[in-house]
Design an enzyme around this catalytic site. Structure first.
Site, PDB file in Angstrom:
ATOM      1  N   GLN A  10       0.835  -1.202   0.000  1.00 29.39           N
ATOM      2  CA  GLN A  10       0.000   0.000   0.000  1.00 29.39           C
ATOM      3  C   GLN A  10       0.869   1.251   0.000  1.00 29.39           C
ATOM      4  O   GLN A  10       1.895   1.307   0.674  1.00 29.39           O
ATOM      5  CB  GLN A  10      -0.917  -0.018   1.214  1.00 29.39           C
ATOM      6  CG  GLN A  10      -1.958   1.103   1.221  1.00 29.39           C
ATOM      7  CD  GLN A  10      -3.001   0.901   2.302  1.00 29.39           C
ATOM      8  OE1 GLN A  10      -3.102  -0.159   2.909  1.00 29.39           O
ATOM      9  NE2 GLN A  10      -3.788   1.935   2.570  1.00 29.39           N
ATOM     10  N   SER A  93       3.707  -6.126   3.278  1.00 36.31           N
ATOM     11  CA  SER A  93       2.387  -5.979   3.877  1.00 36.31           C
ATOM     12  C   SER A  93       1.327  -6.624   2.988  1.00 36.31           C
ATOM     13  O   SER A  93       1.327  -7.834   2.817  1.00 36.31           O
ATOM     14  CB  SER A  93       2.100  -4.490   4.143  1.00 36.31           C
ATOM     15  OG  SER A  93       0.942  -4.334   4.926  1.00 36.31           O
ATOM     16  N   LEU A  94       0.451  -5.842   2.384  1.00 41.40           N
ATOM     17  CA  LEU A  94      -0.574  -6.429   1.531  1.00 41.40           C
ATOM     18  C   LEU A  94       0.049  -7.200   0.366  1.00 41.40           C
ATOM     19  O   LEU A  94      -0.520  -8.169  -0.138  1.00 41.40           O
ATOM     20  CB  LEU A  94      -1.520  -5.332   1.025  1.00 41.40           C
ATOM     21  CG  LEU A  94      -1.498  -4.938  -0.448  1.00 41.40           C
ATOM     22  CD1 LEU A  94      -2.497  -5.770  -1.222  1.00 41.40           C
ATOM     23  CD2 LEU A  94      -1.773  -3.471  -0.647  1.00 41.40           C
ATOM     24  N   ARG A 118      -9.669  -7.825   4.319  1.00 43.05           N
ATOM     25  CA  ARG A 118      -8.594  -7.197   5.100  1.00 43.05           C
ATOM     26  C   ARG A 118      -8.637  -5.685   4.927  1.00 43.05           C
ATOM     27  O   ARG A 118      -8.536  -4.926   5.904  1.00 43.05           O
ATOM     28  CB  ARG A 118      -7.246  -7.743   4.630  1.00 43.05           C
ATOM     29  CG  ARG A 118      -6.011  -7.127   5.293  1.00 43.05           C
ATOM     30  CD  ARG A 118      -4.764  -7.703   4.627  1.00 43.05           C
ATOM     31  NE  ARG A 118      -3.508  -7.343   5.283  1.00 43.05           N
ATOM     32  CZ  ARG A 118      -2.747  -6.314   4.969  1.00 43.05           C
ATOM     33  NH1 ARG A 118      -3.132  -5.479   4.001  1.00 43.05           N
ATOM     34  NH2 ARG A 118      -1.608  -6.094   5.603  1.00 43.05           N
ATOM     35  N   HIS A 202      -0.004  -1.601  11.080  1.00 45.23           N
ATOM     36  CA  HIS A 202       0.984  -2.473  11.735  1.00 45.23           C
ATOM     37  C   HIS A 202       1.335  -1.988  13.139  1.00 45.23           C
ATOM     38  O   HIS A 202       2.496  -1.894  13.510  1.00 45.23           O
ATOM     39  CB  HIS A 202       2.241  -2.593  10.868  1.00 45.23           C
ATOM     40  CG  HIS A 202       1.972  -3.202   9.524  1.00 45.23           C
ATOM     41  ND1 HIS A 202       1.658  -4.531   9.363  1.00 45.23           N
ATOM     42  CD2 HIS A 202       1.923  -2.638   8.297  1.00 45.23           C
ATOM     43  CE1 HIS A 202       1.437  -4.773   8.074  1.00 45.23           C
ATOM     44  NE2 HIS A 202       1.577  -3.639   7.419  1.00 45.23           N
ATOM     45  N   GLN A 251       0.435 -10.311  11.120  1.00 42.78           N
ATOM     46  CA  GLN A 251       1.059  -9.229  10.347  1.00 42.78           C
ATOM     47  C   GLN A 251       0.234  -7.943  10.392  1.00 42.78           C
ATOM     48  O   GLN A 251       0.772  -6.841  10.315  1.00 42.78           O
ATOM     49  CB  GLN A 251       1.224  -9.690   8.890  1.00 42.78           C
ATOM     50  CG  GLN A 251       1.920  -8.714   7.965  1.00 42.78           C
ATOM     51  CD  GLN A 251       1.116  -8.483   6.709  1.00 42.78           C
ATOM     52  OE1 GLN A 251       0.115  -7.782   6.726  1.00 42.78           O
ATOM     53  NE2 GLN A 251       1.563  -9.079   5.617  1.00 42.78           N
TER      54      GLN A 251
END
Length: 309
Positions: A10, A93-94, A118, A202, A251
């Protein structure tokens, strides 16, 4: 060439991303068309037309980057004839969902639904909590331990270990401000940069979003991993299906150990890193982690032809 495939996270989004792949690559177009069919909204339209404000929202942004990354990968395979087989994969991440989709762990449609859920849950968390993030620029002298200690003392967390020279902290507005003030005086810290973000990704403020994702993760069909995947939460290669899913949940509110992921892929023999998706953030970080690596980006239709086999 021993290549690792890495996938954008992202923040890499831009209006118009993937348009030329949609227009020139049948395989890439098929990815967008399948996503538009599965979702209740047209991701292709938001990717190509925006507006930027909508594309920046987590619930749209995460899905848009995932789909664009997978379209880039499809166009790459279409042009290269699968000549390049990765020694391993990872995503920021994503982007980890893209890596797991690439590795065969998730089918595209199942990964897409998980990413959409998510994104929805994390977007909800940014609207119900008041958080922020800051980038800590260091001299590369190993200040990570002190940064983590200061974060812990102020009730926030380390969101990203991006490179030896950049750590991102995340949490409540008050906690980030207090930690930032302390960190400005810590040896090895060059600069503290507040980030303009929708929320504290996060960090502990995302814990509820992670918990709400659990039933959807448990229901998602999973397959045997074809290519090794370095996961963000552990920074190591994970093979067990239950562990992979557990790490994806952790995560959401845990640290992204990108330096360790890159090192784990290097340990598999990766000498080249190819980033799929918009932007070139990850290849830039790879170079800061290990300047000896060759890096390439596949964000547009012509990019695969620039890769030196």
């Amino acid at each position: 060439m021993n290549a690792a495939f890495i996938f954008s996270g992202q923040g890499a989004q831009n209006v118009g991303m993937g348009r030329d792949i949609f227009e020139k690559s049948p395989a890439g177009r098929a990815v967008y068309e399948k996503a538009d069919e599965v979702l209740s909204w047209k991701v292709s339209e938001i990717c190509f037309e925006g507006p930027a404000e909508k594309l920046t929202e987590s619930r749209y942004c995460q899905v848009a980057i995932f789909v664009t990354s997978m379209a880039c990968l499809a166009a790459f395979h279409e042009q290269t004839g699968n000549k390049i087989v990765p020694v391993g994969t990872a995503g920021l991440s994503l982007g980890e969902y893209s890596a797991l989709c690439c590795s065969g762990f998730f089918k595209f449609e199942d990964a897409l639904r998980l990413v959409a859920k998510r994104a929805e849950l994390m977007d909800e968390a940014t609207r119900t909590t008041k958080g922020t993030m800051a980038a800590i620029i260091t001299t590369g002298g190993g200040a990570e331990g002190e940064i983590a200690r200061v974060c812990n003392e102020n009730g926030i967390g380390v969101a990203n270990y991006n490179s030896p020279f950049q750590v991102v902290i995340s949490g409540s507005v008050e906690g980030v401000a207090a930690a930032s003030a302390v960190l400005k005086g810590v040896a090895g810290v060059r600069k503290v940069m507040p980030l303009t973000v929708a929320g504290a990704y996060h960090s502990p403020l995302m814990a509820e979003a992670g918990n709400k994702l659990i039933p959807f993760m448990e229901e998602a069909p999973a397959n045997e991993i074809i290519y090794p995947v370095a996961q963000n939460y552990t920074g190591t290669i994970t093979e067990n299906a239950a562990d992979v899913k557990s790490n994806l949940i952790k995560q959401v509110a845990g640290s992204v150990r990108w330096v360790e992921c890159v090192n784990a892929l290097s340990a598999l023999g990766a000498d080249t890193f190819i980033e799929f998706g918009p932007g070139s953030v990850l290849t830039g970080l790879v170079k800061k982690i290990d300047s000896t690596k060759s890096v390439f980006n596949v964000a547009n239709y012509d990019d695969p032809s620039k890769i030196v086999f």
